[in-house]
Design an enzyme around this catalytic site. Structure first.
Site, PDB file in Angstrom:
ATOM      1  N   ARG A 104      -3.753  10.620   9.088  1.00 30.59           N
ATOM      2  CA  ARG A 104      -3.261  10.736   7.718  1.00 30.59           C
ATOM      3  C   ARG A 104      -4.416  10.586   6.757  1.00 30.59           C
ATOM      4  NH1 ARG A 104       1.883   7.257   5.939  1.00 30.59           N
ATOM      5  NH2 ARG A 104       0.262   5.684   5.734  1.00 30.59           N
ATOM      6  N   THR A 108      -4.170  11.476   0.210  1.00 27.41           N
ATOM      7  CA  THR A 108      -2.995  12.352   0.045  1.00 27.41           C
ATOM      8  C   THR A 108      -1.838  11.951   0.963  1.00 27.41           C
ATOM      9  OG1 THR A 108      -3.727  13.863   1.785  1.00 27.41           O
ATOM     10  CG2 THR A 108      -4.521  14.298  -0.455  1.00 27.41           C
ATOM     11  N   ASP A 200      -0.858  -1.195  10.391  1.00 25.24           N
ATOM     12  CA  ASP A 200      -1.455   0.048  10.894  1.00 25.24           C
ATOM     13  C   ASP A 200      -1.484  -0.008  12.422  1.00 25.24           C
ATOM     14  OD1 ASP A 200      -3.504   1.928  11.857  1.00 25.24           O
ATOM     15  OD2 ASP A 200      -3.830   2.302   9.731  1.00 25.24           O
ATOM     16  N   ASP A 203      -4.919   0.708  14.243  1.00 27.97           N
ATOM     17  CA  ASP A 203      -5.886  -0.375  14.071  1.00 27.97           C
ATOM     18  C   ASP A 203      -5.499  -1.602  14.888  1.00 27.97           C
ATOM     19  OD1 ASP A 203      -7.606   0.987  12.420  1.00 27.97           O
ATOM     20  OD2 ASP A 203      -6.670   0.307  10.567  1.00 27.97           O
TER      21      ASP A 203
HETATM   22  C1  PRP Z   1      -0.268   6.686  11.905  1.00 25.20           C
HETATM   23  C2  PRP Z   1       0.830   6.744  12.947  1.00 25.20           C
HETATM   24  C3  PRP Z   1       1.405   8.116  12.735  1.00 25.20           C
HETATM   25  C4  PRP Z   1       1.266   8.305  11.238  1.00 25.20           C
HETATM   26  C5  PRP Z   1       2.611   8.091  10.593  1.00 25.20           C
HETATM   27  O1  PRP Z   1      -1.402   7.339  12.344  1.00 25.20           O
HETATM   28  O2  PRP Z   1       0.387   6.502  14.253  1.00 25.20           O
HETATM   29  O3  PRP Z   1       0.732   9.143  13.440  1.00 25.20           O
HETATM   30  O4  PRP Z   1       0.342   7.311  10.774  1.00 25.20           O
HETATM   31  O5  PRP Z   1       2.566   8.374   9.240  1.00 25.20           O
HETATM   32  P1  PRP Z   1       3.361   9.584   8.602  1.00 25.20           P
HETATM   33  O6  PRP Z   1       4.726   9.568   9.157  1.00 25.20           O
HETATM   34  O7  PRP Z   1       3.330   9.248   7.118  1.00 25.20           O
HETATM   35  O8  PRP Z   1       2.615  10.854   8.879  1.00 25.20           O
HETATM   36  P2  PRP Z   1      -2.739   7.385  11.448  1.00 25.20           P
HETATM   37  O9  PRP Z   1      -2.689   8.533  10.512  1.00 25.20           O
HETATM   38  O10 PRP Z   1      -2.966   6.040  10.841  1.00 25.20           O
HETATM   39  O11 PRP Z   1      -3.862   7.761  12.489  1.00 25.20           O
HETATM   40  P3  PRP Z   1      -4.551   6.857  13.624  1.00 25.20           P
HETATM   41  O12 PRP Z   1      -3.492   6.579  14.662  1.00 25.20           O
HETATM   42  O13 PRP Z   1      -5.625   7.721  14.149  1.00 25.20           O
HETATM   43  O14 PRP Z   1      -5.053   5.585  12.996  1.00 25.20           O
HETATM   44  N1  URA Z   2       0.982   4.432   9.917  1.00 27.12           N
HETATM   45  C1  URA Z   2       0.990   3.178  10.445  1.00 27.12           C
HETATM   46  O1  URA Z   2       0.265   2.903  11.409  1.00 27.12           O
HETATM   47  N2  URA Z   2       1.791   2.259   9.879  1.00 27.12           N
HETATM   48  C2  URA Z   2       2.601   2.535   8.850  1.00 27.12           C
HETATM   49  O2  URA Z   2       3.328   1.640   8.374  1.00 27.12           O
HETATM   50  C3  URA Z   2       2.571   3.836   8.314  1.00 27.12           C
HETATM   51  C4  URA Z   2       1.768   4.759   8.871  1.00 27.12           C
END
Ligand code: PRP
Ligand code: URA
Length: 209
Positions: A104, A108, A200, A203
């Site tokens: 994400r 945005t 998150d 993380d």
């Molecule tokens: C997180 C999560 C989803 C997304 C959800 O990933 O694992 O893929 O956010 O958010 P959304 O429904 O608003 O799209 P992130 O973008 O943080 O990526 P990462 O797992 O690489 O940290």
């Molecule tokens: N991605 C995450 O990992 N946690 C949230 O709460 C939303 C998006």
């Protein structure tokens, strides 16, 4: 409208509570996610069709049942979906595994694709998309778009925690896709994080913050 199923098994709910606690470190968070994914895989496969097979035990011939129907593939959304793979495979070890890389954009909140690798026969399989978090629904919707563009017609979405906003988005964009979750939380905050949520997921899983 696609269906939403909440797996309200006491052990799933209990383990999810432990994951939500901010004191839970990466090792325990990883183990709990894997355990819940195994329990959710057990629930999501509850209605798989069975067929008769003739076998021979050490004592005699007999007719038994085995799972029939389409083969399965699981597709984790990187990164956090990776934490659900081993638990799912412990229930369905023959499932093939595809990967979709999406993150994400922090400003945005829109998904950015960086990786896509599927088994060659993905279009013929039941695909279960794995991601612990369904927040705005942007990442899940984009991942489903990618799978449909490769010919997939039988897709299920499995999340740990979903926001109502994300469920609504996936239902609007992909009414044919069933959503299977451990919990539906209250709402998103101003940064599009789920409240109360668990923070998150990527993380916490990989200890990157
Ligand atoms: C997180 C999560 C989803 C997304 C959800 O990933 O694992 O893929 O956010 O958010 P959304 O429904 O608003 O799209 P992130 O973008 O943080 O990526 P990462 O797992 O690489 O940290
Ligand atoms: N991605 C995450 O990992 N946690 C949230 O709460 C939303 C998006």
């Amino acid at each position: 409208m696609g269906k939403v199923v909440i797996f309200e098994h006491p052990m799933i709910t209990h383990k999810l509570t432990l994951m939500r606690c901010k004191e839970t470190g990466a090792k325990d968070f990883r183990n709990l996610l894997s355990e819940i994914s195994m329990l959710m895989a057990y629930e999501i496969t509850r209605d798989l069709p069975l067929e008769n097979v003739e076998i021979e035990t050490p004592l005699c011939k007999t007719t038994c049942k085995k799972v029939s129907g389409k083969k399965m593939a699981i597709v984790p959304i990187l990164r956090a979906g990776l934490g659900m793979v081993d638990g799912f495979l412990s229930i369905v070890p023959v499932a093939k595994v595809g990967h979709i890389g999406l993150y994400r954009d922090p400003d945005t909140h829109l998904p950015v694709e960086y990786y896509f690798k599927m088994p060659p026969d993905i279009a013929d399989r039941t695909v279960i998309l794995l991601d612990p978090m369904l927040a705005t629904g942007g990442s899940a919707s984009a991942a489903i778009d990618c799978l449909k563009a490769r010919g997939c017609t039988d897709i299920m979405l499995m999340n740990l925690v979903a926001a109502p906003e994300g469920i609504e988005r996936v239902q609007n964009n992909h009414p044919d896709v069933g959503i299977y979750v451990a919990a539906v939380d209250e709402r998103l905050n101003e940064h599009c994080y789920i409240l109360p949520g668990l923070g998150d997921a990527g993380d916490r899983l990989f200890g990157t913050k």
